[in-house]
Design a protein around this motif. Structure first.
Motif, short mmCIF file in Angstrom:
data_model
loop_
_atom_site.label_atom_id
_atom_site.label_comp_id
_atom_site.label_asym_id
_atom_site.label_seq_id
_atom_site.Cartn_x
_atom_site.Cartn_y
_atom_site.Cartn_z
N SER A 74 38.76 127.70 42.55
CA SER A 74 39.99 127.74 43.35
C SER A 74 41.14 128.36 42.56
N PHE A 75 42.25 128.47 43.21
CA PHE A 75 43.50 128.91 42.59
C PHE A 75 43.79 128.11 41.32
N PHE A 76 43.46 126.82 41.33
CA PHE A 76 43.78 125.93 40.22
C PHE A 76 42.82 126.06 39.04
N GLN A 77 41.65 126.66 39.26
CA GLN A 77 40.65 126.86 38.21
C GLN A 77 40.28 125.55 37.52
N GLY A 78 40.19 124.50 38.29
CA GLY A 78 39.81 123.18 37.78
C GLY A 78 40.41 122.10 38.65
N LEU A 79 39.88 120.90 38.52
CA LEU A 79 40.35 119.78 39.33
C LEU A 79 41.83 119.54 39.09
N ASP B 118 67.04 116.67 48.11
CA ASP B 118 67.56 118.03 48.20
C ASP B 118 66.50 119.05 47.82
N ALA B 119 65.57 118.65 46.97
CA ALA B 119 64.54 119.58 46.49
C ALA B 119 63.36 118.80 45.96
N LEU B 120 62.19 119.40 46.09
CA LEU B 120 60.96 118.87 45.49
C LEU B 120 60.15 120.07 45.04
N GLN B 121 59.83 120.11 43.77
CA GLN B 121 59.07 121.24 43.23
C GLN B 121 57.92 120.74 42.36
N TRP B 122 56.78 121.39 42.50
CA TRP B 122 55.65 121.17 41.61
C TRP B 122 55.56 122.39 40.72
N HIS B 123 55.67 122.17 39.41
CA HIS B 123 55.75 123.28 38.46
C HIS B 123 54.39 123.73 37.95
N GLN B 124 53.46 122.80 37.83
CA GLN B 124 52.11 123.13 37.37
C GLN B 124 51.17 122.00 37.76
N GLY C 135 43.36 113.14 32.85
CA GLY C 135 43.72 112.91 31.46
C GLY C 135 45.19 113.15 31.16
N ASP C 136 45.91 113.81 32.07
CA ASP C 136 47.34 114.02 31.83
C ASP C 136 48.06 112.67 31.86
N GLU C 137 48.96 112.49 30.91
CA GLU C 137 49.77 111.28 30.84
C GLU C 137 51.17 111.62 31.32
N LEU C 138 51.55 111.05 32.45
CA LEU C 138 52.82 111.36 33.08
C LEU C 138 53.89 110.33 32.72
N SER C 139 55.11 110.82 32.56
CA SER C 139 56.29 109.97 32.38
C SER C 139 57.44 110.64 33.12
N VAL C 140 58.50 109.89 33.33
CA VAL C 140 59.60 110.34 34.18
C VAL C 140 60.92 110.21 33.43
N GLU C 141 61.78 111.20 33.64
CA GLU C 141 63.17 111.11 33.18
C GLU C 141 64.07 111.28 34.38
N ASN D 51 54.28 115.90 31.58
CA ASN D 51 52.96 115.54 31.06
C ASN D 51 53.09 115.19 29.59
N GLN D 52 51.97 114.92 28.95
CA GLN D 52 51.95 114.50 27.54
C GLN D 52 52.43 115.58 26.59
N ARG D 53 52.50 116.82 27.03
CA ARG D 53 53.00 117.92 26.20
C ARG D 53 54.49 118.16 26.45
N ASN D 54 55.13 117.23 27.17
CA ASN D 54 56.54 117.31 27.53
C ASN D 54 56.86 118.53 28.40
N GLU D 55 55.85 118.95 29.18
CA GLU D 55 56.02 120.06 30.13
C GLU D 55 56.33 119.45 31.50
#
Length: 150
Positions: free
Chosen positions: A50-55, A87-93, A98-104, A130-134
């Protein structure tokens, strides 16, 4: 950190963190099966083509995990997290197993209500990393927040 933030406690530029959540492959597939049953969320082989090239987790799954981290995080508005809209909602990647999510959460605007002096509006930018601060997701939310009444 305070336990509860009233409108008058908040200032533009304040930032609040959260705990974290690791996205599990089975959890990604279960959420997708129930709410977003597309092959790139459900099947590793189909996802690889797919477009995502993985799950990849559904963006709505990411949004749901973000909401939990946001509500359980450091920012505790008086009266609870009461949304008046986005006002906005965006998905960047994509979010992967296995990704570890956190919120600011960042305070962008604080406005006392002219018609309801016991409350006001707070505009926040909520960024999920994610865990890489991306950044993987960002939304701008308008929240109703109580003022302190002695």
């Amino acid at each position: 950190m305070k336990e509860i933030y009233h409108l008058d406690d908040l200032r533009v530029g304040q930032r609040f963190g959260s705990g974290s959540h690791v996205m599990d492959e089975e959890e990604i597939k279960q959420f997708a099966a129930e709410y977003d049953p597309q092959p790139f969320h459900l099947n590793n082989e189909a996802a690889s083509k797919s477009f995502f090239q993985g799950l990849a987790a559904s963006g709505w799954h990411t949004a749901a995990v973000t909401m939990r981290l946001f509500v359980k995080g450091e920012f505790k508005p008086a009266g609870g997290v009461i949304g008046a809209g986005l006002d906005a909602l965006q998905w960047h990647q994509p979010v992967r197993p296995g990704d570890e999510l956190s919120v600011e959460t960042e305070i962008l605007e604080v406005r006392p209500s002219k018609s309801r002096p016991e409350q006001g509006m707070v505009k926040t930018r909520v960024t999920t990393y994610n865990q890489r601060n991306e950044p993987v997701q960002t939304f701008v939310a308008n929240l109703l927040v109580k003022r302190f009444v002695p």
